[in-house]
Structures are given as structure tokens and as C-alpha cells.
Design an enzyme around this catalytic site. Structure first.
Site, PDB file in Angstrom:
ATOM      1  N   GLU A 167       0.847  -1.204   0.000  1.00  0.00           N
ATOM      2  CA  GLU A 167       0.000   0.000   0.000  1.00  0.00           C
ATOM      3  C   GLU A 167       0.882   1.253   0.000  1.00  0.00           C
ATOM      4  O   GLU A 167       0.598   2.233  -0.700  1.00  0.00           O
ATOM      5  CB  GLU A 167      -0.936   0.053   1.216  1.00  0.00           C
ATOM      6  CG  GLU A 167      -1.723  -1.210   1.547  1.00  0.00           C
ATOM      7  CD  GLU A 167      -2.687  -1.676   0.482  1.00  0.00           C
ATOM      8  OE1 GLU A 167      -2.606  -1.243  -0.670  1.00  0.00           O
ATOM      9  OE2 GLU A 167      -3.536  -2.534   0.830  1.00  0.00           O
ATOM     10  N   HIS A 216       2.179   1.699  -3.368  1.00  0.00           N
ATOM     11  CA  HIS A 216       1.141   2.255  -4.250  1.00  0.00           C
ATOM     12  C   HIS A 216       1.044   3.774  -4.060  1.00  0.00           C
ATOM     13  O   HIS A 216       0.988   4.535  -5.022  1.00  0.00           O
ATOM     14  CB  HIS A 216      -0.228   1.626  -3.957  1.00  0.00           C
ATOM     15  CG  HIS A 216      -0.262   0.140  -4.148  1.00  0.00           C
ATOM     16  ND1 HIS A 216      -1.238  -0.661  -3.596  1.00  0.00           N
ATOM     17  CD2 HIS A 216       0.557  -0.701  -4.837  1.00  0.00           C
ATOM     18  CE1 HIS A 216      -1.022  -1.926  -3.945  1.00  0.00           C
ATOM     19  NE2 HIS A 216       0.070  -1.967  -4.690  1.00  0.00           N
ATOM     20  N   TYR A 231       1.636   6.871  -6.925  1.00  0.00           N
ATOM     21  CA  TYR A 231       0.774   8.004  -7.290  1.00  0.00           C
ATOM     22  C   TYR A 231       1.540   9.308  -7.179  1.00  0.00           C
ATOM     23  O   TYR A 231       1.428  10.201  -8.014  1.00  0.00           O
ATOM     24  CB  TYR A 231      -0.466   8.056  -6.394  1.00  0.00           C
ATOM     25  CG  TYR A 231      -1.350   6.837  -6.522  1.00  0.00           C
ATOM     26  CD1 TYR A 231      -1.834   6.442  -7.770  1.00  0.00           C
ATOM     27  CD2 TYR A 231      -1.707   6.081  -5.415  1.00  0.00           C
ATOM     28  CE1 TYR A 231      -2.635   5.326  -7.900  1.00  0.00           C
ATOM     29  CE2 TYR A 231      -2.512   4.961  -5.534  1.00  0.00           C
ATOM     30  CZ  TYR A 231      -2.976   4.585  -6.779  1.00  0.00           C
ATOM     31  OH  TYR A 231      -3.763   3.486  -6.913  1.00  0.00           O
TER      32      TYR A 231
END
Ligand SMILES: Cc1cc2nc3c(=O)[nH]c(=O)nc-3n(C[C@H](O)[C@H](O)[C@H](O)COP(=O)(O)O)c2cc1C
Ligand SMILES: [Fe+2]
Ligand SMILES: [Fe+2]
Lengths: 134, 332
Positions: B98, B101, B105
Site C-alpha cells: 500500500e 502504491h 501516485y
């Protein structure tokens, strides 16, 4: 004709139970606890694991019960691209049976109707018309 | 007072039949955003309209916040409460992804935006009411001191809601663009993230199913009522969020369909009845999901598959032949 399913998270189990009900109470059981009698025709419903693979439990089941296999339904998920529901393609080509349906996860209402029709058409002897997906 | 001895992790005798498989799946699909060069997309980015860029960057920024929540709060909460060394290790791996991730971004922002634009997007995250509502709602469940089976089930359910449903308002746009042959390298990153989330959603939902099974009938009824209420609240909030993100590119309706589709997958994972009628989703978006999972070979071609993609833009009409009404059914 009976339904034999293999399921890890429950999608295939729910789908198989629903088809069994909708086809008028066709016998249904899992690869683990309700093997078909030798030669008894059955539809196998399973899922796809690893990288487009047949789950080990399904493969083990098929090693001793492939005789009555008449067709296969495989579940998977769109995320796996070309490996989507690939277990079904593998089983269909290895055992020369039709892939009756490929489900995204638990499948849709129309998937259920389609498989139910297939099962009904294979009850009581009408066993030669398979392989037709609308 | 005697202490319970601390035990080591025994991978030869795992506590269940599936966690090792998930752990191995995660290690085999470990990836880093640095492996996917975004330079081609930086050129495409400049050719997008103002509205397209706005939607794309705010969709990603919202996802960044949600992944930050999962990495920092959600996964550590589950890991703390779920017994079993292997399960904890598996949840920790998810938590680490996570964070990766969220970093992806942010790296995309850095590539495509000026510093001023970047700051404005991060400020937008802090002020966006539906996004903050969603985070607060889910954060409250993670922070709830109730650690009974029901309490733990709720935490797992909101985790799965993020993984399998609530991320998808953000995923829609990059998938659509990638399906049209635009922003395909960033699309590759999104696909890696989506594949991770797909497996996270299945794993946590499996753990949730165990907790649900442990409830008695009355508790299960209470749990289902809670689920319906939470789903309704978050679904309505999601439609409002979607309108904010997508009205300017005219896609609100289509994204709504995609969200309902994914809420149904959430129900499948949790072993519950689907809450919405079956609907077809945009075939270009579906193509964005389906054609990538395998162009990316996790072992040997990490990050290079984007170069092989054919970038001729696709339109809905192109799919009329490829996708008769029911794409999930095989035609052998
Ligand atoms: C570790 C893992 C690997 C998977 N691999 C595939 C795959 O290669 N292809 C596919 O179509 N689905 C894949 N799936 C998705 C499952 O096949 C899908 O969720 C299916 O509905 C599970 O059926 P069940 O709920 O009856 O266990 C995978 C799921 C997991 C957790
Ligand atoms: Fe994530
Ligand atoms: Fe995740």
C-alpha cells in the site's frame, strides 16, 4: 448427472448450489467430500489459481474421477487477463470436454441460467447436445 | 508470573491452507514504480485537455490518500489483531505494498505536474468533503476498540470495501485512458496496483468469512444489517465523489455502473449476496483491466511490457464485435 465443485472463497460453491436448485435439485457436492460413483456423469465447477492454473485439489480429484466428466465451468477474475478462468480451458482441452461457462467471480444471473439449461439438457440421457454456448 | 513463550514462524506447518499461497503470490508479483518509465506519458499528458488532466490527477490523488490510509492504519490494525505469524507476515506485506502504491501516485504527480500544481492537488485532498468522509468513516471502524469477532469482521469488511470497491472510482479513468491507448505506462502502474488490490481483497475477505462463521445467528443478522447500512452510506458518498471527479468529462453515469459492478465483486469475496443487479461495464475499461494482467510478466519483463503495447486509440464501437453482450461467457 451431478454437480461437483471445488471452491476456496465460496464463489463456485454458491454458484453450484444455485444451479443445482434452479435445475430442480440436481445432486451437488464438493471434490473433497462427495465424489461421484465410478462412471457417473458429472459437471465439474472449479476456479483458477496461481497463474492461470487448475487448483491442486481439483487436479487431485480428476486423477481418480475423470471418467464421468462431461463438462467444466471455471471461475476466475478479469484481472488475470489472458489467464482469466484459464483452469477451465486447461481441463476442457486435457479431457476433451466442453467449457460450459467462464465466470467472473460468482457469475451473473445469465451465467446461472445458461449453466442450468446445459445441466437440464443433460439430465436423463439427452447427453449429446453439449458444447453450444449461445 | 510466567510469560507465554514467544514462538517463531513455522512455514512448514502453516496455520491454514491458503496464507502461504497468498504470501508467495505477493513476493512473486513484487514491483516498484521506478521500474516503469513514464517519459512517453509525459508527452501524452500535454496533449490532454484541461478537464482530462484535472480528472486524472485528482482521481490519482484520492487514491494516494486511500492507500496511505491502508498502509498506515488499515493493514497494521488487522495485522495487530489477527493471530498467526504467517497471517501477520502476509498482512504486513500487503501493508508495505500500500505504501508503494501511494508512492507510485506521488511519483506520477511529480512527473506530470509542476510543483505548484502538485501542491494544489494535495491541498484538494485535504479539503475534498466526500474523500474525507470516506476516510473518516473507514478510519473510525479501524480505530473501534471492539475486537470481538464482530468488531474484527467490520474492520476486515471496510478494508475489503476499499480494496475491491472504493478504489474503483479512481481506477476507472486511468483504465479507460489505457484502454484507449493513452497514458499507457501510467496505466501499467495502475494495473499492477489493481492486481495487488484484487488479491488483497480476496485474502482479507477470506479472513473475514472465518470471523463471520464464528458469529451466532443473531450476530450474523446484526452484521448483515450493519453491512447494508455501511454499504448504502459509502455507496451514496461514492456517487457524489464520482460526480465531483467525472462530471467535467461527462462520465459520472458510467463510473457509477463500474462502482456497482465492483461492489458486487466485494459481496462475492465476502460470501454475501450481491447488492446490485448485474450490469455491463464499459468494454474499453474492461479491456483496460483484462489485456494487461498478462502483458506484464512479473518475473522477466517487469516494466517493459508497456513498450509492446499497440497504442492505436480504441473507441466503444471497436468492441461491438469483440464483446457481444456478455463478455464473461466463453465462445468455444
Ligand atoms: C492467489 C490467487 C490467484 C488467482 N489466480 C487467478 C488466475 O490465474 N486466473 C483467474 O482468472 N483468476 C484467478 N484468481 C481469482 C479466483 O479464481 C476467483 O476469485 C474465483 O472466483 C475464486 O473462486 P472461489 O471463490 O470458488 O474460490 C486468483 C485468486 C487468487 C487469490
Ligand atoms: Fe494499495
Ligand atoms: Fe491493498
Amino acid at each position: 448427472m451431478r454437480l461437483v465443485f471445488d471452491s476456496l472463497t465460496g464463489n463456485v460453491r454458491r454458484f453450484a448450489l444455485a444451479v443445482s436448485r434452479e435445475a430442480g435439485g440436481v445432486p451437488v457436492g464438493s471434490v473433497r467430500d462427495a465424489p461421484p460413483a465410478p462412471g457417473e456423469p458429472f459437471l465439474l465447477l472449479t476456479y483458477t489459481f496461481g497463474q492461470g492454473e487448475v487448483p491442486a485439489s481439483t487436479a487431485a480429484f480428476l486423477r481418480s474421477h475423470a471418467g464421468g466428466l462431461r463438462g467444466v465451468v471455471s471461475s476466475g477474475s478479469y484481472h488475470w487477463g489472458e489467464n482469466f478462468g484459464r483452469a477451465g480451458d486447461r481441463i476442457a482441452s486435457e479431457f476433451r470436454v466442453p467449457l460450459v461457462a467462464r465466470l467472473n467471480k460468482g457469475g451473473t444471473v445469465s451465467d446461472r441460467e445458461q449453466v442450468t439449461r446445459w445441466v437440464r439438457s443433460h439430465l436423463s440421457g439427452g447427453g449429446e447436445t453439449y458444447g453450444t454456448l449461445d | 508470573m510466567t510469560r507465554t513463550p514467544f514462538t517463531a514462524t513455522n512455514w512448514s506447518e502453516p496455520e491454514d491452507s491458503f496464507s502461504v499461497t497468498f504470501y508467495e503470490k505477493y513476493t512473486s508479483q513484487l514491483w516498484f514504480p521506478e521500474e516503469i518509465p513514464l517519459s512517453n506519458d509525459a508527452i501524452v499528458w500535454k496533449s490532454l485537455t484541461e478537464a482530462e488532466r484535472w480528472t486524472y490527477m485528482h482521481a490519482s490523488a484520492g487514491l494516494n490518500a486511500l492507500d496511505t490510509l491502508q498502509g498506515e492504519v488499515g493493514m497494521p490494525a488487522l495485522r495487530g489483531l489477527v493471530p498467526g505469524h504467517i497471517r501477520k507476515a502476509t498482512l504486513q506485506f500487503q501493508g508495505m505494498m500500500e505504501d508503494i502504491h501511494a508512492r507510485s501516485y506521488s511519483l506520477m504527480n511529480k512527473t506530470f505536474l509542476s510543483t505548484t500544481e502538485e501542491r494544489a492537488v494535495f491541498a484538494w485532498v485535504e479539503a475534498q468533503p466526500q474523500l474525507q468522509f470516506k476516510i473518516a468513516f473507514i478510519g473510525d471502524v479501524f480505530a473501534d476498540p471492539d475486537t470481538s469477532d464482530f468488531g474484527l469482521w467490520r474492520k476486515m469488511v471496510v478494508s475489503c470495501m476499499l480494496e475491491t470497491a472504493l478504489f474503483y472510482s479512481g481506477f476507472y479513468y486511468p483504465l479507460l485512458m489505457a484502454g484507449q491507448g493513452r497514458m499507457v505506462s501510467a496505466g501499467e502502474i495502475f494495473n499492477l496496483i489493481i492486481l495487488d488490490e484484487a488479491v488483497h481483497g480476496v485474502y482479507v475477505a477470506l479472513l473475514a468469512q472465518e470471523r463471520f462463521e464464528a458469529l451466532n445467528d443473531a450476530q450474523q443478522a446484526e452484521a448483515l444489517a450493519w453491512f447494508d447500512g455501511a454499504l448504502d452510506t459509502l455507496y451514496r458518498n461514492e456517487l457524489a465523489y464520482t460526480d465531483t471527479l467525472y462530471a467535467r468529462v461527462g462520465l459520472t453515469e458510467d463510473v457509477g455502473r463500474f462502482i456497482r459492478f465492483n461492489f458486487n465483486i466485494l459481496a462475492d469475496n465476502l460470501g454475501l449476496e450481491r447488492r446490485f443487479p448485474d450490469e455491463d461495464i464499459n468494454p474499453v475499461v474492461l479491456n483496460g483491466i483484462r489485456t494487461r494482467g498478462t502483458t506484464h510478466d512479473f518475473f522477466s519483463a517487469k516494466g517493459s511490457s508497456y513498450a509492446k503495447l499497440n497504442v492505436e486509440p480504441l473507441a466503444d464501437e471497436d468492441f461491438a464485435e469483440l464483446w457481444p453482450e456478455r463478455p464473461a461467457v466463453a465462445h468455444d
